[in-house]
Write an enzyme that holds these catalytic residues in place. Structure first.
Site, PDB file in Angstrom:
ATOM      1  N   ASP A   1      -3.205   3.026   8.099  1.00 42.69           N
ATOM      2  CA  ASP A   1      -2.129   3.535   7.234  1.00 42.69           C
ATOM      3  C   ASP A   1      -1.878   5.015   7.522  1.00 42.69           C
ATOM      4  O   ASP A   1      -1.573   5.797   6.620  1.00 42.69           O
ATOM      5  CB  ASP A   1      -2.447   3.303   5.748  1.00 42.69           C
ATOM      6  CG  ASP A   1      -2.534   1.827   5.386  1.00 42.69           C
ATOM      7  OD1 ASP A   1      -2.222   0.978   6.250  1.00 42.69           O
ATOM      8  OD2 ASP A   1      -2.925   1.516   4.250  1.00 42.69           O
TER       9      ASP A   1
ATOM     10  N   ASP B   1      -9.809  -0.590   4.189  1.00 45.42           N
ATOM     11  CA  ASP B   1      -8.583  -1.190   4.711  1.00 45.42           C
ATOM     12  C   ASP B   1      -8.850  -1.648   6.149  1.00 45.42           C
ATOM     13  O   ASP B   1      -9.593  -0.996   6.877  1.00 45.42           O
ATOM     14  CB  ASP B   1      -7.494  -0.089   4.710  1.00 45.42           C
ATOM     15  CG  ASP B   1      -6.072  -0.625   4.770  1.00 45.42           C
ATOM     16  OD1 ASP B   1      -5.830  -1.600   5.514  1.00 45.42           O
ATOM     17  OD2 ASP B   1      -5.208  -0.048   4.096  1.00 45.42           O
TER      18      ASP B   1
ATOM     19  N   HIS C   1       0.800  -1.223   0.000  1.00 39.76           N
ATOM     20  CA  HIS C   1       0.000   0.000   0.000  1.00 39.76           C
ATOM     21  C   HIS C   1       0.839   1.282   0.000  1.00 39.76           C
ATOM     22  O   HIS C   1       0.291   2.373  -0.148  1.00 39.76           O
ATOM     23  CB  HIS C   1      -0.979  -0.016   1.189  1.00 39.76           C
ATOM     24  CG  HIS C   1      -2.299   0.591   0.877  1.00 39.76           C
ATOM     25  ND1 HIS C   1      -3.440   0.346   1.624  1.00 39.76           N
ATOM     26  CD2 HIS C   1      -2.699   1.454  -0.101  1.00 39.76           C
ATOM     27  CE1 HIS C   1      -4.457   1.035   1.108  1.00 39.76           C
ATOM     28  NE2 HIS C   1      -4.033   1.709   0.074  1.00 39.76           N
TER      29      HIS C   1
ATOM     30  N   GLU D   1      -2.117  -4.942  -2.107  1.00 39.50           N
ATOM     31  CA  GLU D   1      -1.812  -5.944  -1.078  1.00 39.50           C
ATOM     32  C   GLU D   1      -2.280  -7.366  -1.415  1.00 39.50           C
ATOM     33  O   GLU D   1      -2.463  -8.189  -0.514  1.00 39.50           O
ATOM     34  CB  GLU D   1      -2.338  -5.517   0.304  1.00 39.50           C
ATOM     35  CG  GLU D   1      -1.726  -4.212   0.840  1.00 39.50           C
ATOM     36  CD  GLU D   1      -0.304  -4.345   1.406  1.00 39.50           C
ATOM     37  OE1 GLU D   1       0.246  -5.476   1.437  1.00 39.50           O
ATOM     38  OE2 GLU D   1       0.261  -3.297   1.796  1.00 39.50           O
TER      39      GLU D   1
ATOM     40  N   ASP E   1      -7.556  -1.840  -0.086  1.00 39.86           N
ATOM     41  CA  ASP E   1      -6.593  -2.823   0.412  1.00 39.86           C
ATOM     42  C   ASP E   1      -7.363  -4.117   0.685  1.00 39.86           C
ATOM     43  O   ASP E   1      -8.308  -4.122   1.503  1.00 39.86           O
ATOM     44  CB  ASP E   1      -5.964  -2.270   1.701  1.00 39.86           C
ATOM     45  CG  ASP E   1      -4.832  -3.125   2.240  1.00 39.86           C
ATOM     46  OD1 ASP E   1      -4.903  -4.361   2.107  1.00 39.86           O
ATOM     47  OD2 ASP E   1      -3.890  -2.551   2.826  1.00 39.86           O
TER      48      ASP E   1
ATOM     49  N   HIS F   1       4.243   0.846   4.251  1.00 39.87           N
ATOM     50  CA  HIS F   1       2.847   0.694   3.812  1.00 39.87           C
ATOM     51  C   HIS F   1       1.858   1.090   4.921  1.00 39.87           C
ATOM     52  O   HIS F   1       0.649   1.154   4.665  1.00 39.87           O
ATOM     53  CB  HIS F   1       2.548  -0.719   3.267  1.00 39.87           C
ATOM     54  CG  HIS F   1       2.572  -1.826   4.275  1.00 39.87           C
ATOM     55  ND1 HIS F   1       1.979  -3.053   4.044  1.00 39.87           N
ATOM     56  CD2 HIS F   1       3.118  -1.893   5.504  1.00 39.87           C
ATOM     57  CE1 HIS F   1       2.159  -3.828   5.107  1.00 39.87           C
ATOM     58  NE2 HIS F   1       2.847  -3.159   5.993  1.00 39.87           N
TER      59      HIS F   1
ATOM     60  N   ASP G   1      -6.831  -6.500   2.440  1.00 41.82           N
ATOM     61  CA  ASP G   1      -6.855  -7.009   3.826  1.00 41.82           C
ATOM     62  C   ASP G   1      -8.056  -6.482   4.626  1.00 41.82           C
ATOM     63  O   ASP G   1      -8.302  -6.923   5.748  1.00 41.82           O
ATOM     64  CB  ASP G   1      -5.522  -6.808   4.553  1.00 41.82           C
ATOM     65  CG  ASP G   1      -5.210  -5.366   4.921  1.00 41.82           C
ATOM     66  OD1 ASP G   1      -6.135  -4.539   5.050  1.00 41.82           O
ATOM     67  OD2 ASP G   1      -4.006  -5.062   5.085  1.00 41.82           O
TER      68      ASP G   1
ATOM     69  N   HIS H   1      -6.524  -1.543   8.208  1.00 40.71           N
ATOM     70  CA  HIS H   1      -5.578  -0.695   8.928  1.00 40.71           C
ATOM     71  C   HIS H   1      -5.797   0.782   8.577  1.00 40.71           C
ATOM     72  O   HIS H   1      -6.413   1.093   7.557  1.00 40.71           O
ATOM     73  CB  HIS H   1      -4.142  -1.088   8.570  1.00 40.71           C
ATOM     74  CG  HIS H   1      -3.874  -2.556   8.732  1.00 40.71           C
ATOM     75  ND1 HIS H   1      -3.960  -3.440   7.666  1.00 40.71           N
ATOM     76  CD2 HIS H   1      -3.578  -3.294   9.813  1.00 40.71           C
ATOM     77  CE1 HIS H   1      -3.703  -4.671   8.102  1.00 40.71           C
ATOM     78  NE2 HIS H   1      -3.466  -4.618   9.407  1.00 40.71           N
TER      79      HIS H   1
HETATM   80 MN   LIG Z   1      -3.293  -0.593   3.655  1.00 38.87          MN
END
Ligand SMILES: [Mn+2]
Length: 304
Positions: free
Chosen positions: A131, A127, A101, A276, A231, A144, A233, A129
């Site tokens: 980031d 995402d 990312h 990702e 992303d 990332h 994930d 996360h």
């Molecule tokens: Mn990310």
């Protein structure tokens, strides 16, 4: 798709980078998404598709303090910034395939700079996360985990400086969707910056449809358009096992489809990253296929 993009050609730009992540293999992501039939599927939707190929990072370079492999990440993002800028200046739609990312620093910077005179862009960042670390708050030093903060002007500034005088995206138009694994200091930074965050809890409570309506309003109203940074994930590992930092109990594939379909229907999408996807960790390219499907739906694929 919007009137703006209905006639636009799509440029696919791959980025074979995994230097921004601890887990290697995500550099092969662009190929796995292409193998899932991305290009013919987009052609079937009526687009003219140009594949600009992949950006290859330099195989050597320095790290900075708390920014692992900074030089390689930055050199790669500089190339991506130029590729996306060129695509936009030709009136094409940039579709960026990661890679980890960290590449969003290059893609978003280019989009924000391109539209600078017309107005602000909005961002929807789906995402697990945030980031949203910088080189001081980061626990891992992996880059990332920093691009969203960087493109909003909260650092690391070196991550988005390609000599272009960066145009930062105001957090008033920035949305995080599906977050459920934030670092403590990172979350504090996001709150301070006024980020709009829709966590898993909010999705559970309100439902994805309600959340995305608000997300699209925040990113889309009063802006020239929306950049989507997706992303994989964000999606729970049962559906998306091929990713380097999986987090249990994320959004379902159906919720992800709904989210990108609503963005397509908004007519506001001006650019997109899909990042990702790690084929080494995947099961028979399940995540690559899912990524290809998400892109098609974001670009207007309809079942009926
Ligand atoms: Mn990310």
């Amino acid at each position: 798709m919007s009137e703006l993009n209905k006639t636009a050609d799509i440029d696919i730009i791959g980025v074979q980078i995994d230097f921004g992540a601890a887990q290697k293999g995500v550099a092969m992501g662009p190929l796995s998404i292409r193998y899932a039939g991305l290009r013919p599927s987009l052609k079937q939707l009526g687009y003219a598709v140009r594949d600009k190929g992949d950006i290859i990072p330099p195989d050597d370079g320095m790290s900075l303090r708390n920014m692992i492999r900074f030089e390689q990440v930055n050199a790669t993002n500089r190339q991506l910034y130029e590729a996306v800028s060129e695509t936009l200046s030709e009136g094409h739609f940039p579709l960026v395939l990661g890679g980890d990312h960290s590449i969003a620093a290059g893609s978003v910077s280019a989009v924000a700079k391109h539209y600078e005179k017309q107005g602000e862009i909005g961002i929807i960042w789906i995402d697990a996360h945030g980031d949203w670390n910088d080189d001081k708050s980061t626990v891992s030093g992996n880059m990332h985990g920093m691009p969203y903060s960087a493109v909003c002007g909260w650092g690391p500034s070196s991550m988005v400086d390609f000599g272009q005088e960066p145009h930062y995206v105001p957090t008033a138009h920035c949305v995080q969707v599906g977050g459920h694994d934030f670092d403590r200091a990172e979350a504090e930074r996001m709150k301070k910056a006024g980020m709009h965050v829709f966590t898993m809890n909010e999705i559970d409570t309100r439902g994805m449809h309600d959340v995305m309506e608000e997300a699209i309003r925040i990113a889309g109203e009063g802006t020239v358009g929306i950049h989507l940074s997706f992303d994989v994930d964000a999606i729970t590992p049962e559906y998306a096992p091929g990713t380097g930092t999986p987090v249990p109990n994320g959004i379902t594939a159906r919720e992800a489809f709904l989210a990108v379909e609503m963005i397509a229907d908004s007519g506001k999408l001006i650019s997109m990253d899909l990042v990702e996807v790690n084929p080494i960790l995947d099961e028979r390219n399940k995540t690559g296929i899912l990524a290809s499907e998400l892109i098609q739906l974001a670009l207007g694929k309809k079942v009926y």
